[in-house]
Motif scaffolding. Sequence first.
Motif, PDB file in Angstrom:
ATOM      1  N   LEU A   8      45.191  45.996  32.640  1.00 42.26           N
ATOM      2  CA  LEU A   8      45.933  45.739  33.718  1.00 42.26           C
ATOM      3  C   LEU A   8      45.611  44.332  34.591  1.00 42.26           C
ATOM      4  CD1 LEU A   8      46.208  49.427  35.261  1.00 42.26           C
ATOM      5  CD2 LEU A   8      48.078  47.730  34.290  1.00 42.26           C
ATOM      6  N   ILE A  59      49.865  44.676  30.451  1.00 34.98           N
ATOM      7  CA  ILE A  59      50.249  45.601  31.668  1.00 34.98           C
ATOM      8  C   ILE A  59      50.692  46.801  30.895  1.00 34.98           C
ATOM      9  CG2 ILE A  59      51.821  46.248  33.713  1.00 34.98           C
ATOM     10  CD1 ILE A  59      51.463  43.168  34.339  1.00 34.98           C
ATOM     11  N   VAL A  60      51.660  46.862  30.139  1.00 33.83           N
ATOM     12  CA  VAL A  60      52.132  48.007  29.483  1.00 33.83           C
ATOM     13  C   VAL A  60      50.972  48.919  28.852  1.00 33.83           C
ATOM     14  CG1 VAL A  60      53.736  48.771  27.916  1.00 33.83           C
ATOM     15  CG2 VAL A  60      54.427  47.291  29.584  1.00 33.83           C
ATOM     16  N   SER A 112      48.359  50.346  31.233  1.00 31.36           N
ATOM     17  CA  SER A 112      49.176  51.377  31.723  1.00 31.36           C
ATOM     18  C   SER A 112      49.180  52.746  30.702  1.00 31.36           C
ATOM     19  CB  SER A 112      50.757  50.990  32.220  1.00 31.36           C
ATOM     20  OG  SER A 112      50.523  50.021  33.082  1.00 31.36           O
ATOM     21  N   MET A 152      45.825  54.268  30.744  1.00 29.79           N
ATOM     22  CA  MET A 152      45.435  55.041  31.964  1.00 29.79           C
ATOM     23  C   MET A 152      46.278  56.238  31.764  1.00 29.79           C
ATOM     24  SD  MET A 152      43.370  53.136  33.537  1.00 29.79           S
ATOM     25  CE  MET A 152      43.044  53.284  35.346  1.00 29.79           C
ATOM     26  N   ILE A 153      47.442  56.438  31.352  1.00 27.84           N
ATOM     27  CA  ILE A 153      48.175  57.509  31.274  1.00 27.84           C
ATOM     28  C   ILE A 153      47.582  58.581  30.271  1.00 27.84           C
ATOM     29  CG2 ILE A 153      50.391  58.739  30.659  1.00 27.84           C
ATOM     30  CD1 ILE A 153      51.800  56.117  31.887  1.00 27.84           C
ATOM     31  N   GLY A 182      41.493  50.343  30.004  1.00 24.14           N
ATOM     32  CA  GLY A 182      43.003  50.312  30.886  1.00 24.14           C
ATOM     33  C   GLY A 182      43.078  49.356  32.061  1.00 24.14           C
TER      34      GLY A 182
END
Length: 125
Positions: free
Chosen positions: A54, A16-17, A20, A23-24, A50
Amino acid sequence: MDIPALIIEVLSWVSIVTGSFLMIVSGIGLLRFPDFWSRTHAASVGDSGGMILLILGMCLQSGLTLITVKLIIMGMFLIITGPTATHAVANAALVTGWRPKIAEDLEPEQGVPYSDLPEPTVRGE
């Protein structure tokens, strides 16, 4: 908490991290990159990589439930449609004459407009 549950918890949060973060970085790339082609690349990396991470992290968090099945179906749909949409947009740009930038020391093809060169002029005008 037993060891297998702890391993699954750690793997899910790492996924998840990391997803993320991708995606950022993809969003920052959309704002910072100079031309259409590099922005398209940034969007496709964030969309594919990403999203996969996720969804993998959420599947690990939810365990073996109906939610996991739904997440896998959503992931399969996004894996198929994301790169297809990116390819369609890039192909449409290429067909209309929008070419990727070239290196400084390379000669451009004659009669083909590039995105980093001024518009070609028509002879006789």
